[in-house]
Motif scaffolding. Sequence first.
Motif, PDB file in Angstrom:
ATOM      1  N   ASN A  86       0.801  -1.145   0.104  1.00  0.00           N
ATOM      2  CA  ASN A  86      -0.098   0.040   0.113  1.00  0.00           C
ATOM      3  C   ASN A  86       0.843   1.244   0.023  1.00  0.00           C
ATOM      4  O   ASN A  86       0.500   2.194  -0.556  1.00  0.00           O
ATOM      5  N   ILE A  87       1.892   1.263   0.795  1.00  0.00           N
ATOM      6  CA  ILE A  87       2.948   2.354   0.731  1.00  0.00           C
ATOM      7  C   ILE A  87       3.679   2.584  -0.578  1.00  0.00           C
ATOM      8  O   ILE A  87       3.617   3.530  -1.130  1.00  0.00           O
ATOM      9  N   ASN A  88       3.945   1.320  -1.323  1.00  0.00           N
ATOM     10  CA  ASN A  88       4.487   1.554  -2.679  1.00  0.00           C
ATOM     11  C   ASN A  88       3.476   2.195  -3.532  1.00  0.00           C
ATOM     12  O   ASN A  88       3.850   2.974  -4.527  1.00  0.00           O
ATOM     13  N   VAL A  89       2.211   1.582  -3.365  1.00  0.00           N
ATOM     14  CA  VAL A  89       1.334   1.973  -4.574  1.00  0.00           C
ATOM     15  C   VAL A  89       0.962   3.694  -4.341  1.00  0.00           C
ATOM     16  O   VAL A  89       0.960   4.390  -5.228  1.00  0.00           O
ATOM     17  N   LEU A  90       0.932   3.998  -3.126  1.00  0.00           N
ATOM     18  CA  LEU A  90       0.705   5.449  -2.568  1.00  0.00           C
ATOM     19  C   LEU A  90       1.814   6.190  -2.990  1.00  0.00           C
ATOM     20  O   LEU A  90       1.871   7.356  -3.771  1.00  0.00           O
ATOM     21  N   GLN A  91       3.241   6.016  -2.973  1.00  0.00           N
ATOM     22  CA  GLN A  91       4.241   6.643  -3.321  1.00  0.00           C
ATOM     23  C   GLN A  91       4.375   6.649  -4.967  1.00  0.00           C
ATOM     24  O   GLN A  91       4.636   7.681  -5.486  1.00  0.00           O
ATOM     25  N   ASP A  92       3.868   5.712  -5.807  1.00  0.00           N
ATOM     26  CA  ASP A  92       3.709   5.663  -7.084  1.00  0.00           C
ATOM     27  C   ASP A  92       2.820   6.755  -7.347  1.00  0.00           C
ATOM     28  O   ASP A  92       2.980   7.593  -8.489  1.00  0.00           O
ATOM     29  N   ARG A  93       1.568   6.534  -7.016  1.00  0.00           N
ATOM     30  CA  ARG A  93       0.445   7.641  -7.170  1.00  0.00           C
ATOM     31  C   ARG A  93       1.128   9.180  -6.926  1.00  0.00           C
ATOM     32  O   ARG A  93       0.824   9.821  -8.062  1.00  0.00           O
ATOM     33  N   GLY A 126       2.452  -2.479 -12.871  1.00  0.00           N
ATOM     34  CA  GLY A 126       3.795  -2.821 -12.822  1.00  0.00           C
ATOM     35  C   GLY A 126       4.607  -1.463 -13.285  1.00  0.00           C
ATOM     36  O   GLY A 126       4.166  -0.549 -12.444  1.00  0.00           O
ATOM     37  N   ASP A 127       5.577  -1.626 -14.325  1.00  0.00           N
ATOM     38  CA  ASP A 127       6.373  -0.400 -14.232  1.00  0.00           C
ATOM     39  C   ASP A 127       5.792   0.577 -15.555  1.00  0.00           C
ATOM     40  O   ASP A 127       6.473   1.391 -15.999  1.00  0.00           O
ATOM     41  N   GLU A 128       4.421   0.463 -15.718  1.00  0.00           N
ATOM     42  CA  GLU A 128       3.757   1.391 -16.823  1.00  0.00           C
ATOM     43  C   GLU A 128       2.289   2.036 -16.001  1.00  0.00           C
ATOM     44  O   GLU A 128       1.780   1.186 -15.235  1.00  0.00           O
ATOM     45  N   ALA A 129       2.004   3.011 -16.557  1.00  0.00           N
ATOM     46  CA  ALA A 129       0.818   3.606 -16.012  1.00  0.00           C
ATOM     47  C   ALA A 129       0.201   4.320 -17.175  1.00  0.00           C
ATOM     48  O   ALA A 129       0.543   4.855 -18.080  1.00  0.00           O
ATOM     49  N   GLN A 130      -1.355   4.339 -16.752  1.00  0.00           N
ATOM     50  CA  GLN A 130      -1.983   5.304 -17.628  1.00  0.00           C
ATOM     51  C   GLN A 130      -2.601   6.402 -16.603  1.00  0.00           C
ATOM     52  O   GLN A 130      -3.077   5.961 -15.567  1.00  0.00           O
ATOM     53  N   ALA A 131      -2.603   7.444 -16.936  1.00  0.00           N
ATOM     54  CA  ALA A 131      -3.625   8.715 -16.146  1.00  0.00           C
ATOM     55  C   ALA A 131      -4.378   9.540 -17.267  1.00  0.00           C
ATOM     56  O   ALA A 131      -4.211   9.589 -18.412  1.00  0.00           O
ATOM     57  N   PHE A 132      -5.530   9.926 -16.578  1.00  0.00           N
ATOM     58  CA  PHE A 132      -6.515  10.762 -17.288  1.00  0.00           C
ATOM     59  C   PHE A 132      -6.716  11.922 -16.514  1.00  0.00           C
ATOM     60  O   PHE A 132      -6.941  11.860 -15.302  1.00  0.00           O
ATOM     61  N   SER A 133      -6.567  13.262 -16.985  1.00  0.00           N
ATOM     62  CA  SER A 133      -6.936  14.406 -16.162  1.00  0.00           C
ATOM     63  C   SER A 133      -7.677  15.421 -16.854  1.00  0.00           C
ATOM     64  O   SER A 133      -7.522  15.541 -18.086  1.00  0.00           O
ATOM     65  N   GLY A 163     -10.130  20.861 -21.232  1.00  0.00           N
ATOM     66  CA  GLY A 163     -10.177  19.655 -21.961  1.00  0.00           C
ATOM     67  C   GLY A 163      -9.548  18.681 -20.999  1.00  0.00           C
ATOM     68  O   GLY A 163      -9.743  18.415 -19.936  1.00  0.00           O
ATOM     69  N   SER A 164      -8.837  17.601 -21.688  1.00  0.00           N
ATOM     70  CA  SER A 164      -8.402  16.557 -20.921  1.00  0.00           C
ATOM     71  C   SER A 164      -7.025  16.195 -21.493  1.00  0.00           C
ATOM     72  O   SER A 164      -6.593  16.390 -22.736  1.00  0.00           O
ATOM     73  N   TYR A 165      -6.094  15.336 -20.523  1.00  0.00           N
ATOM     74  CA  TYR A 165      -5.068  14.822 -21.065  1.00  0.00           C
ATOM     75  C   TYR A 165      -5.074  13.557 -20.947  1.00  0.00           C
ATOM     76  O   TYR A 165      -5.519  12.862 -19.621  1.00  0.00           O
ATOM     77  N   SER A 166      -4.757  12.625 -21.692  1.00  0.00           N
ATOM     78  CA  SER A 166      -4.351  11.270 -21.762  1.00  0.00           C
ATOM     79  C   SER A 166      -2.924  10.964 -21.563  1.00  0.00           C
ATOM     80  O   SER A 166      -2.505  11.288 -22.530  1.00  0.00           O
ATOM     81  N   ASP A 167      -2.402  10.408 -20.624  1.00  0.00           N
ATOM     82  CA  ASP A 167      -0.918  10.078 -20.535  1.00  0.00           C
ATOM     83  C   ASP A 167      -0.640   8.586 -20.229  1.00  0.00           C
ATOM     84  O   ASP A 167      -1.352   8.035 -19.691  1.00  0.00           O
ATOM     85  N   ARG A 168       0.376   8.274 -20.709  1.00  0.00           N
ATOM     86  CA  ARG A 168       1.041   7.043 -20.436  1.00  0.00           C
ATOM     87  C   ARG A 168       2.305   7.092 -19.838  1.00  0.00           C
ATOM     88  O   ARG A 168       3.281   8.092 -20.443  1.00  0.00           O
ATOM     89  N   LEU A 169       2.694   6.759 -18.980  1.00  0.00           N
ATOM     90  CA  LEU A 169       3.821   7.029 -18.007  1.00  0.00           C
ATOM     91  C   LEU A 169       4.523   5.426 -17.931  1.00  0.00           C
ATOM     92  O   LEU A 169       4.064   4.388 -17.963  1.00  0.00           O
ATOM     93  N   ILE A 200      -7.601  18.578 -12.837  1.00  0.00           N
ATOM     94  CA  ILE A 200      -8.659  18.105 -11.878  1.00  0.00           C
ATOM     95  C   ILE A 200      -9.146  16.623 -12.441  1.00  0.00           C
ATOM     96  O   ILE A 200      -8.700  16.215 -13.307  1.00  0.00           O
ATOM     97  N   ASN A 201      -9.845  15.736 -11.477  1.00  0.00           N
ATOM     98  CA  ASN A 201     -10.397  14.335 -11.876  1.00  0.00           C
ATOM     99  C   ASN A 201      -9.360  13.555 -12.529  1.00  0.00           C
ATOM    100  O   ASN A 201      -9.681  12.774 -13.308  1.00  0.00           O
ATOM    101  N   THR A 202      -8.195  13.553 -11.781  1.00  0.00           N
ATOM    102  CA  THR A 202      -7.013  12.515 -12.156  1.00  0.00           C
ATOM    103  C   THR A 202      -7.449  11.206 -11.815  1.00  0.00           C
ATOM    104  O   THR A 202      -7.616  11.012 -10.625  1.00  0.00           O
ATOM    105  N   VAL A 203      -7.392  10.496 -12.739  1.00  0.00           N
ATOM    106  CA  VAL A 203      -7.542   8.874 -12.367  1.00  0.00           C
ATOM    107  C   VAL A 203      -6.073   8.307 -13.139  1.00  0.00           C
ATOM    108  O   VAL A 203      -5.869   8.338 -14.188  1.00  0.00           O
ATOM    109  N   ILE A 204      -5.638   7.446 -12.140  1.00  0.00           N
ATOM    110  CA  ILE A 204      -4.383   6.629 -12.413  1.00  0.00           C
ATOM    111  C   ILE A 204      -4.628   5.011 -12.478  1.00  0.00           C
ATOM    112  O   ILE A 204      -5.108   4.656 -11.360  1.00  0.00           O
TER     113      ILE A 204
END
Length: 160
Positions: free
Chosen positions: A13-20, A94-101, A124-130, A86-90
């Motif tokens: 849980n700490i690692n997930v929080l740190q990633d976010r 693993g070592d990849e992530a998608q985010a929408f804001s 508007g919106s940002y669609s990100d791959r990290l 605003i309204n960021t969803v992550i």
Amino acid sequence: MEFMLEDEVMNHNINVLQDRLEIEAALRAYAYGLDERRWEAWELAFTDDAIIDFTPMGGKRETPAQMQARLSVPDPAWLFAQHPLINTVIEIKGDEAQAFSDYQMETGRRTDTPGEIIRVSGGGSYSDRLRRTSDGWRIYNRSISLKWRERRRVTDEISR
């Protein structure tokens, strides 16, 4: 053994929080670096091979370095920009992530009339791959869409 499982869950849980938190920091480094022309912060947002894609709203597809160079050209009319997120969803896998804001955009430019500015508002919106890098989470692909925009001349209530 039960104690060890609780520790593992807590560490996960700490690692997930740190990633976010790191992902949100990368997303905000883009907005802060862009709005304040703080390119050292801007560079903390991206991987070396990143692409920023404005084509969904009729703009360019370019690297962060290309966009930075374009926006670094002195423009005496430019006054300000703000892009709060605003309204960021992550979603992390693993070592990849998608985010929408969602974002709201406010910009201001001088006109030829003293005390008047052109203000552009929009959203508007940002669609990100990290991806996770040795320096933390970084954006490698950002796609930007515009949902609404309004351009108007207004009285500048700030002495400049």
